[in-house]
Design a protein around this motif. Structure first.
Motif, short mmCIF file in Angstrom:
data_model
loop_
_atom_site.label_atom_id
_atom_site.label_comp_id
_atom_site.label_asym_id
_atom_site.label_seq_id
_atom_site.Cartn_x
_atom_site.Cartn_y
_atom_site.Cartn_z
N ARG A 95 -31.80 -52.24 -22.72
CA ARG A 95 -32.70 -51.39 -23.51
C ARG A 95 -33.05 -50.13 -22.72
O ARG A 95 -33.04 -49.02 -23.26
CB ARG A 95 -33.97 -52.16 -23.89
CG ARG A 95 -34.79 -51.43 -24.94
CD ARG A 95 -35.98 -52.24 -25.43
NE ARG A 95 -35.54 -53.44 -26.12
CZ ARG A 95 -35.89 -54.69 -25.77
NH1 ARG A 95 -36.69 -54.89 -24.76
NH2 ARG A 95 -35.46 -55.72 -26.45
N GLN A 96 -33.35 -50.29 -21.42
CA GLN A 96 -33.65 -49.13 -20.58
C GLN A 96 -32.44 -48.20 -20.47
O GLN A 96 -32.59 -46.98 -20.54
CB GLN A 96 -34.09 -49.57 -19.18
CG GLN A 96 -35.46 -50.21 -19.15
CD GLN A 96 -35.79 -50.79 -17.78
OE1 GLN A 96 -34.93 -50.89 -16.90
NE2 GLN A 96 -37.04 -51.19 -17.59
N GLU B 76 -29.87 -36.52 -26.19
CA GLU B 76 -30.83 -35.63 -26.87
C GLU B 76 -30.96 -34.31 -26.10
O GLU B 76 -30.96 -33.25 -26.70
CB GLU B 76 -32.18 -36.34 -26.98
CG GLU B 76 -33.15 -35.72 -27.92
CD GLU B 76 -32.73 -35.83 -29.38
OE1 GLU B 76 -33.14 -34.96 -30.15
OE2 GLU B 76 -32.02 -36.77 -29.76
N ARG C 257 -29.89 -42.24 -24.70
CA ARG C 257 -30.39 -41.46 -25.84
C ARG C 257 -31.09 -40.20 -25.36
O ARG C 257 -30.91 -39.12 -25.93
CB ARG C 257 -31.31 -42.31 -26.71
CG ARG C 257 -30.59 -43.21 -27.68
CD ARG C 257 -31.53 -43.79 -28.73
NE ARG C 257 -32.43 -44.79 -28.19
CZ ARG C 257 -32.13 -46.07 -28.04
NH1 ARG C 257 -30.95 -46.51 -28.39
NH2 ARG C 257 -33.01 -46.91 -27.55
N ALA C 258 -31.90 -40.31 -24.31
CA ALA C 258 -32.61 -39.14 -23.79
C ALA C 258 -31.62 -38.11 -23.26
O ALA C 258 -31.76 -36.91 -23.49
CB ALA C 258 -33.58 -39.57 -22.68
N GLU D 77 -32.08 -46.33 -23.72
CA GLU D 77 -33.09 -45.27 -23.83
C GLU D 77 -32.72 -44.08 -22.96
O GLU D 77 -32.86 -42.93 -23.38
CB GLU D 77 -34.47 -45.82 -23.44
CG GLU D 77 -35.05 -46.77 -24.46
CD GLU D 77 -36.28 -47.53 -23.95
OE1 GLU D 77 -36.75 -47.25 -22.82
OE2 GLU D 77 -36.77 -48.39 -24.70
#
Length: 154
Positions: free
Chosen positions: A128-129, A139, A135-136, A132
């Motif tokens: 999950r980390q 982005e 994704r960051a 994330e």
């Protein structure tokens, strides 16, 4: 619960006999398969709280939407789990049909499963980390690309 021989077997890679190998040779991605520790742990989890026949377990794997695992692999894995003392089996004799082998979780299997659940929960947090962070990063890259386009640099 895997042996060196089990882990060395291809699982849908090019060169494997069968549909997975043929698909890979045609350029299609091989289909994932459930095997090894994940198959063992899943079977133990399915046996938690109830006894089941090998056929029922194979059906439950399919209904759960897990990657393909043929019934031969399921039965082989159940025998390995039994040899390891994680499951026990007995012959269920009924008047309506042939005797069938019923599997149940042992105390050792329960302890093994609890340990694996802890490991899987830890992996889930790590993944999950990582997701994330990915994704960051993606982005930021998208925002920078949009910024370049709007300032006329693209």
């Amino acid at each position: 619960m895997t042996t060196d021989e089990d882990s060395a077997k291809p699982t849908g890679a090019a060169g494997e006999n069968g549909e997975g190998g043929a698909r890979a040779q045609r350029g299609a991605a091989p289909e994932p398969r459930l095997h090894g520790e994940l198959l063992s742990t899943t079977l133990l989890a399915f046996l938690r709280g109830w006894n089941a026949y090998g056929y029922e377990l194979a059906q439950r794997l399919a209904k759960a939407g897990l990657p393909q695992s043929d019934s031969g692999t399921v039965y082989r894995t159940l025998r390995q789990l039994e040899r390891a003392g994680l499951v026990s089996s007995f012959w269920d004799v009924s008047e309506s049909g042939p005797a069938r082998r019923m599997y149940s979780l042992t105390a050792a299997g329960e302890a093994f499963l609890a340990g694996w659940i802890d490991i899987l929960e830890h992996y889930q947090r790590v993944l999950r980390q990582a997701a994330e962070g990915f994704r960051a990063f993606a982005e930021r890259g998208r925002d920078e690309a949009i910024g370049d386009e709007s300032s006329g640099k693209g």
